[in-house]
Design a protein around this motif. Structure first.
Motif, PDB file in Angstrom:
ATOM      1  N   LEU A 151       0.880  -1.301  -0.036  1.00 30.45           N
ATOM      2  CA  LEU A 151       0.038   0.155   0.018  1.00 30.45           C
ATOM      3  C   LEU A 151       0.981   1.184   0.089  1.00 30.45           C
ATOM      4  O   LEU A 151       2.227   1.017   0.038  1.00 30.45           O
ATOM      5  N   PRO A 152       0.406   2.293  -0.175  1.00 25.98           N
ATOM      6  CA  PRO A 152       1.187   3.857  -0.020  1.00 25.98           C
ATOM      7  C   PRO A 152       1.888   3.678   1.191  1.00 25.98           C
ATOM      8  O   PRO A 152       1.344   3.417   2.238  1.00 25.98           O
ATOM      9  N   GLY A 153       3.124   4.120   1.098  1.00 24.27           N
ATOM     10  CA  GLY A 153       4.156   4.377   2.249  1.00 24.27           C
ATOM     11  C   GLY A 153       5.437   5.008   1.948  1.00 24.27           C
ATOM     12  O   GLY A 153       5.390   5.683   0.600  1.00 24.27           O
ATOM     13  N   GLY A 154       6.433   5.179   2.846  1.00 27.70           N
ATOM     14  CA  GLY A 154       7.647   5.839   2.547  1.00 27.70           C
ATOM     15  C   GLY A 154       8.718   5.004   2.055  1.00 27.70           C
ATOM     16  O   GLY A 154       8.449   3.745   1.662  1.00 27.70           O
ATOM     17  N   ILE A 155       9.912   5.214   2.493  1.00 23.06           N
ATOM     18  CA  ILE A 155      11.191   4.500   2.224  1.00 23.06           C
ATOM     19  C   ILE A 155      11.054   2.985   2.812  1.00 23.06           C
ATOM     20  O   ILE A 155      11.462   2.123   2.030  1.00 23.06           O
ATOM     21  N   GLY A 156      10.522   3.033   4.012  1.00 23.58           N
ATOM     22  CA  GLY A 156      10.616   1.594   4.505  1.00 23.58           C
ATOM     23  C   GLY A 156       9.890   0.546   3.866  1.00 23.58           C
ATOM     24  O   GLY A 156      10.180  -0.510   3.560  1.00 23.58           O
ATOM     25  N   THR A 157       8.623   1.132   3.424  1.00 22.41           N
ATOM     26  CA  THR A 157       7.503   0.335   2.580  1.00 22.41           C
ATOM     27  C   THR A 157       8.161  -0.241   1.279  1.00 22.41           C
ATOM     28  O   THR A 157       8.239  -1.162   0.584  1.00 22.41           O
ATOM     29  N   LEU A 158       8.859   0.997   0.616  1.00 22.22           N
ATOM     30  CA  LEU A 158       9.554   0.642  -0.712  1.00 22.22           C
ATOM     31  C   LEU A 158      10.787  -0.301  -0.497  1.00 22.22           C
ATOM     32  O   LEU A 158      10.693  -1.069  -1.338  1.00 22.22           O
ATOM     33  N   GLU A 159      11.480  -0.086   0.368  1.00 16.52           N
ATOM     34  CA  GLU A 159      12.436  -0.870   0.771  1.00 16.52           C
ATOM     35  C   GLU A 159      11.936  -2.436   0.814  1.00 16.52           C
ATOM     36  O   GLU A 159      12.604  -3.690   0.377  1.00 16.52           O
ATOM     37  N   GLU A 160      11.048  -2.628   1.707  1.00 15.73           N
ATOM     38  CA  GLU A 160      10.461  -3.858   1.931  1.00 15.73           C
ATOM     39  C   GLU A 160       9.879  -4.701   0.634  1.00 15.73           C
ATOM     40  O   GLU A 160      10.304  -5.750   0.540  1.00 15.73           O
ATOM     41  N   ILE A 161       9.287  -4.073  -0.330  1.00 14.52           N
ATOM     42  CA  ILE A 161       8.657  -4.856  -1.240  1.00 14.52           C
ATOM     43  C   ILE A 161       9.673  -5.018  -2.359  1.00 14.52           C
ATOM     44  O   ILE A 161       9.840  -5.866  -3.072  1.00 14.52           O
ATOM     45  N   VAL A 162      10.669  -4.055  -2.548  1.00 14.03           N
ATOM     46  CA  VAL A 162      11.703  -4.222  -3.395  1.00 14.03           C
ATOM     47  C   VAL A 162      12.672  -5.098  -3.090  1.00 14.03           C
ATOM     48  O   VAL A 162      13.009  -6.293  -3.851  1.00 14.03           O
ATOM     49  N   GLU A 163      12.819  -5.355  -1.653  1.00 15.32           N
ATOM     50  CA  GLU A 163      13.688  -6.798  -1.370  1.00 15.32           C
ATOM     51  C   GLU A 163      12.977  -8.007  -2.024  1.00 15.32           C
ATOM     52  O   GLU A 163      13.489  -9.076  -2.268  1.00 15.32           O
TER      53      GLU A 163
END
Length: 207
Positions: A114-126
């Motif tokens: 869902l929408p979020g910041g750097i932590g959200t992006l880092e988690e899904i990219v991993e």
């Protein structure tokens, strides 16, 4: 860490620990939580009780669903309140962020950002990186609420065109604009993966 199962029993949701400026993001979190409960699935998430994270958890719990929160000790007072954490069906406190992410992966059959910041992006990219390396085939979804993830999709197209997503066929996250379409999309992809694998097994058996 290789995982071949495509049976969907639990869904991991990555999202912001803040509400963001667009009220539709909080609404999407609550709606996805309700959908997870209504489909009889378990929510696995980062344990926060604030922002969109809290909205997803409350949406699931209020609809009778099961919630597993996974949070490092040092984040408890930043992203949650200890009282609210007591309302979760299961709480796992990890020693650090690495253990948190690995446990979330192990406990989940699909992933939604869902929408979020750097932590959200880092988690899904991993998770996408692990897919690219052939470590799993679990469905991955970008919940593109109000086009939030459009810049990410453009970046991925750019990386593909520049030749850096060399195994792009393994990194094909679903992009779903409406919350109501997220779980059906996950189920459809899981069913397709199972059918493809059955077909491969049949071919091999005849060799």
């Amino acid at each position: 860490m290789t995982e071949q199962s495509v049976s969907i029993r639990s869904i991991c949701v990555y999202c912001g620990s803040r509400p963001g400026r667009d009220p539709s993001h909080m609404a999407a979190g609550r709606a996805l939580g309700r959908e997870i409960a209504e489909y009889g699935l378990r929510l696995v998430y980062g344990g926060g009780t604030k922002g969109i994270m809290g909205a997803v958890a409350s949406g699931t719990l209020s609809s009778g669903g099961q919630v597993t929160g996974i949070i490092p000790e040092f984040l408890i007072d930043m992203e949650a309140t200890r009282h609210s954490l007591g309302q979760l069906n299961e709480l796992i406190v990890t020693p650090d962020m690495h253990a948190r992410k690995h446990t979330m992966f192990e406990r989940s059959d699909a992933f939604v950002a869902l929408p979020g910041g750097i932590g959200t992006l880092e988690e899904i990219v991993e998770i996408m990186t692990w897919a690219q390396l052939g470590r799993h085939e679990k469905p991955m979804v970008f919940a593109n609420i109000n086009g939030f993830w459009d810049p990410m999709m453009e970046l991925m197209r750019h990386m593909t065109e520049e030749g850096f997503l060399h195994t792009a066929h393994r990194v094909q996250p679903l992009v779903v604009d409406e919350v109501s379409g997220i779980i059906p999309a996950i189920m459809a992809q899981a069913a397709q993966l199972a059918a493809d694998r059955d077909g491969e097994d049949e071919v091999i058996s005849k060799m």
